[in-house]
Design an enzyme around this catalytic site. Structure first.
Site, mmCIF file in Angstrom:
data_model
loop_
_atom_site.group_PDB
_atom_site.id
_atom_site.type_symbol
_atom_site.label_atom_id
_atom_site.label_comp_id
_atom_site.label_asym_id
_atom_site.label_seq_id
_atom_site.Cartn_x
_atom_site.Cartn_y
_atom_site.Cartn_z
ATOM 1 N N TYR A 199 -12.607 26.141 10.525
ATOM 2 C CA TYR A 199 -11.421 26.338 9.686
ATOM 3 C C TYR A 199 -11.399 27.754 9.124
ATOM 4 O O TYR A 199 -12.407 28.465 9.099
ATOM 5 C CB TYR A 199 -11.371 25.310 8.550
ATOM 6 C CG TYR A 199 -12.389 25.509 7.455
ATOM 7 C CD1 TYR A 199 -12.104 26.308 6.349
ATOM 8 C CD2 TYR A 199 -13.629 24.883 7.515
ATOM 9 C CE1 TYR A 199 -13.030 26.482 5.335
ATOM 10 C CE2 TYR A 199 -14.568 25.048 6.506
ATOM 11 C CZ TYR A 199 -14.265 25.852 5.415
ATOM 12 O OH TYR A 199 -15.189 26.028 4.413
ATOM 13 N N CYS A 200 -10.201 28.164 8.679
ATOM 14 C CA CYS A 200 -10.000 29.456 8.021
ATOM 15 C C CYS A 200 -8.808 29.307 7.082
ATOM 16 O O CYS A 200 -8.388 28.192 6.789
ATOM 17 C CB CYS A 200 -9.799 30.578 9.044
ATOM 18 S SG CYS A 200 -8.369 30.344 10.124
ATOM 19 N N THR A 201 -8.248 30.400 6.631
ATOM 20 C CA THR A 201 -7.172 30.341 5.635
ATOM 21 C C THR A 201 -5.908 29.677 6.172
ATOM 22 O O THR A 201 -5.390 28.730 5.589
ATOM 23 C CB THR A 201 -6.829 31.754 5.133
ATOM 24 O OG1 THR A 201 -8.012 32.382 4.657
ATOM 25 C CG2 THR A 201 -5.800 31.700 4.021
#
Length: 350
Positions: A199-201
């Site tokens: 995951y990331c922003t």
């Protein structure tokens, strides 16, 4: 000739934005697709966005588009329609709407052509960026978080992870995404039989990272659809527990969106509970660090006594000292090494 670049000073633009009474909506979006002529596309899109009073930061490359922008609310639907009809590849594109937004995230439109929309350092011609992992929606994310066979991987920078992350997520300690990719492969070799959730922003980094992991032999790979922003929004809408702890760092004037009430970080100067990032007020430094209100008052918004003393000098002397320095004007300048050397913070990677 159409105007294809901003011609007004930053100070004037910022003052104009702050004086605006019309509310704005902060949006981020990305799309990996082939752009034959990035410069031509950039110029055409710049005219569309300028006509709609869009502010923000947009990167285009042969591999696609990456944007963080703010749009006047009265023009939001027109913006959506014009974006979707600009190119067939953008039709129906998911727009990540900011979770916390005062409409003051950007004050100028900057649109640039780059080699990549995300600097990944990958030069392997056999790498297929379209062979990505499977999407996970909010409800599925919560199920995976309770699965002992799943490992959550945070594909953001160390300073983003510091203020907020999913429960028990692994940090890939690095200053840049390009450094993280090989480290992720190395760190996860011992978990090769596990379910890998990245995951990331907003999704752009973890989508490419999922393809990189598959390229390196990992078969059970997922990534969170729309990243942290979309997850938190959907979880709240669906009445699900929000399992992200702390604050979601964002790359605009807000520097963060509150996701949960927990404050998991600490002031880099006194150690008090705090998760508010700021840039050192000294224009010759601009170090990005965490500072509590008490230390902000004590150090006049600076990261150190040295910067505080320099800020008190006459402007001409400050300019003389800044001449030739590499650190000024790097708003998100927080490499772990530079942060540790200025604030004497131990490096957990060592």
């Amino acid at each position: 000739m159409p105007v294809l670049h901003n011609r007004i000073s930053n100070d004037e633009l910022k003052a104009k934005m702050l004086a605006e009474s019309e509310p704005r909506t902060t949006i981020s979006f990305y799309k990996y697709f082939t752009i034959a002529s990035p410069q031509q596309t950039r110029d055409a899109l710049y005219q569309v966005f300028t006509a709609l009073d869009v502010f923000g930061r947009v990167y285009l490359a042969h591999e696609g588009i990456n944007a963080q922008i703010s749009v006047p609310q009265s023009k939001l639907e027109t913006f959506r329609q014009q974006l979707y009809t600009f190119d067939p590849a953008l039709d129906g594109l998911r727009l990540n709407i900011a979770l916390e937004d005062d409409g003051k995230s950007f004050w100028v439109l900057r649109m640039k052509v780059r080699d990549r929309i995300v600097a990944d350092g990958i030069d392997d011609p056999s790498f297929d960026a379209s062979n990505v992992g499977d999407y996970l929606k909010a409800a599925d994310v919560n199920v995976m978080l309770d699965d002992p066979d799943a490992v959550f991987i945070d594909m953001r920078n160390h300073y983003e992870y510091e203020v907020g992350h999913f429960e028990n997520a692994l940090e890939i300690p690095a200053d840049t995404f390009r450094e993280q990719l090989p480290k992720a492969v190395e760190m996860l070799r011992e978990h090769a039989d596990k379910k890998i959730v990245m995951y990331c922003t907003g999704g752009i980094r973890c989508e490419k990272a999922s393809a990189w992991m598959k390229h390196n032999g990992f078969n059970k790979v997922w990534h969170i659809e729309g990243g942290i922003i979309e997850y938190a929004r959907r979880a709240r809408e669906q009445g699900l527990p929000v399992r992200f702890i702390g604050k979601n760092f964002v790359f605009d004037e807000r520097m963060g969106e509150r996701i949960s009430d927990e404050v998991i970080a600490h002031c880099h100067q006194c150690g008090a509970s705090c998760d508010s990032h700021t840039n050192c007020k000294n224009d010759g430094c601009h170090l990005l660090f965490i500072q509590c209100p008490q230390c902000a008052s004590k150090f006049n918004g600076c990261c150190s006594e040295q910067c505080c003393e320099e800020l008190a000098l006459p402007e001409e002397e400050q300019r003389r000292r800044r001449a030739g320095r590499e650190n000024g004007n790097k708003i998100f300048n927080k490499s772990r090494g530079r942060l540790n050397s200025k604030l004497s913070i131990p490096d957990p990677a060592e």
